[in-house]
Write an enzyme that holds these catalytic residues in place. Structure first.
Site, PDB file in Angstrom:
ATOM      1  CG  ASP A  86      -1.798   1.217   1.297  1.00 63.06           C
ATOM      2  OD1 ASP A  86      -2.272   1.655   0.230  1.00 63.06           O
ATOM      3  OD2 ASP A  86      -2.035   1.734   2.410  1.00 63.06           O
TER       4      ASP A  86
ATOM      5  CD  GLU B 185      -4.873   1.520  -2.991  1.00 67.13           C
ATOM      6  OE1 GLU B 185      -5.914   2.180  -3.095  1.00 67.13           O
ATOM      7  OE2 GLU B 185      -4.282   1.354  -1.913  1.00 67.13           O
TER       8      GLU B 185
ATOM      9  CG  ASP C 297      -0.817   3.204   6.022  1.00 66.39           C
ATOM     10  OD1 ASP C 297      -1.526   3.607   5.082  1.00 66.39           O
ATOM     11  OD2 ASP C 297      -0.432   3.949   6.945  1.00 66.39           O
TER      12      ASP C 297
END
Length: 172
Positions: A7, A66, A138
């Site tokens: 992430d 991502e 996160d």
């Protein structure tokens, strides 16, 4: 198959590592790479070095990250893109295949709806991986990315198997 999920963030980059085998998940590790310097090149170096170290420690077979979303602030979106780039370069240097997923796709795979809240993602990650403690936000997102990749990969394998059996059926 060991999957590293990332992430990305220019200040905090979450990571999550899972082993996916025979439709079962095993949690291997997660955490955050935190950058403490204000200059962007220094932060990118910390992200690159951190991801490279995680790859060396866990020896993942696949890498998932991502995708950039359109932020309201163009400067933030550019920095996020550069952080993603640093992580992706670390993966490609280690010869890992790179998969990218949209935030909605990740939430859909883990929670069942693309508009899920962060707390719902954390809760489902805990449930899927049988964790006793809620991972930091996160890190939970990075674990969700790894889980999404496993789901996506499994779906592709099923489709490939169906296509093979359909093709065989037509040839007879």
């Amino acid at each position: 198959m060991i999957i590293l999920g990332i992430d990305p963030g220019s200040r905090v980059t979450g990571f999550g590592v899972v082993d996916y085998n025979a439709n079962r998940y095993q949690y291997l590790g997660s955490g955050c790479i935190r950058t403490s310097t204000d200059d962007l090149p220094g932060r990118l170096a910390v992200i690159f070095d951190g991801v490279s170290s995680i790859i060396e420690d866990y020896k993942p077979e696949e890498f998932a990250i991502e995708q950039v979303f359109m932020a309201k602030n163009a400067d933030s979106a550019l920095k996020l893109g550069q952080a993603r780039g640093a992580a992706i370069v670390a993966a490609t240097q280690a010869k890992l295949p790179v998969a990218e997923y949209a935030a909605r796709q990740i939430k859909q795979a883990v929670v069942g709806q693309g508009a899920a809240q962060k707390s719902q993602v954390q809760q489902m990650v805990m449930h899927i991986l049988d964790l006793k403690k809620r991972p930091q936000s996160d890190a939970a997102d990075a674990l969700a990315i790894a889980i999404c990749h496993a789901h996506s990969r499994q779906s592709l394998l099923k489709l490939a198997g169906q296509a093979k059996s359909t093709a065989r059926g037509r040839l007879r």
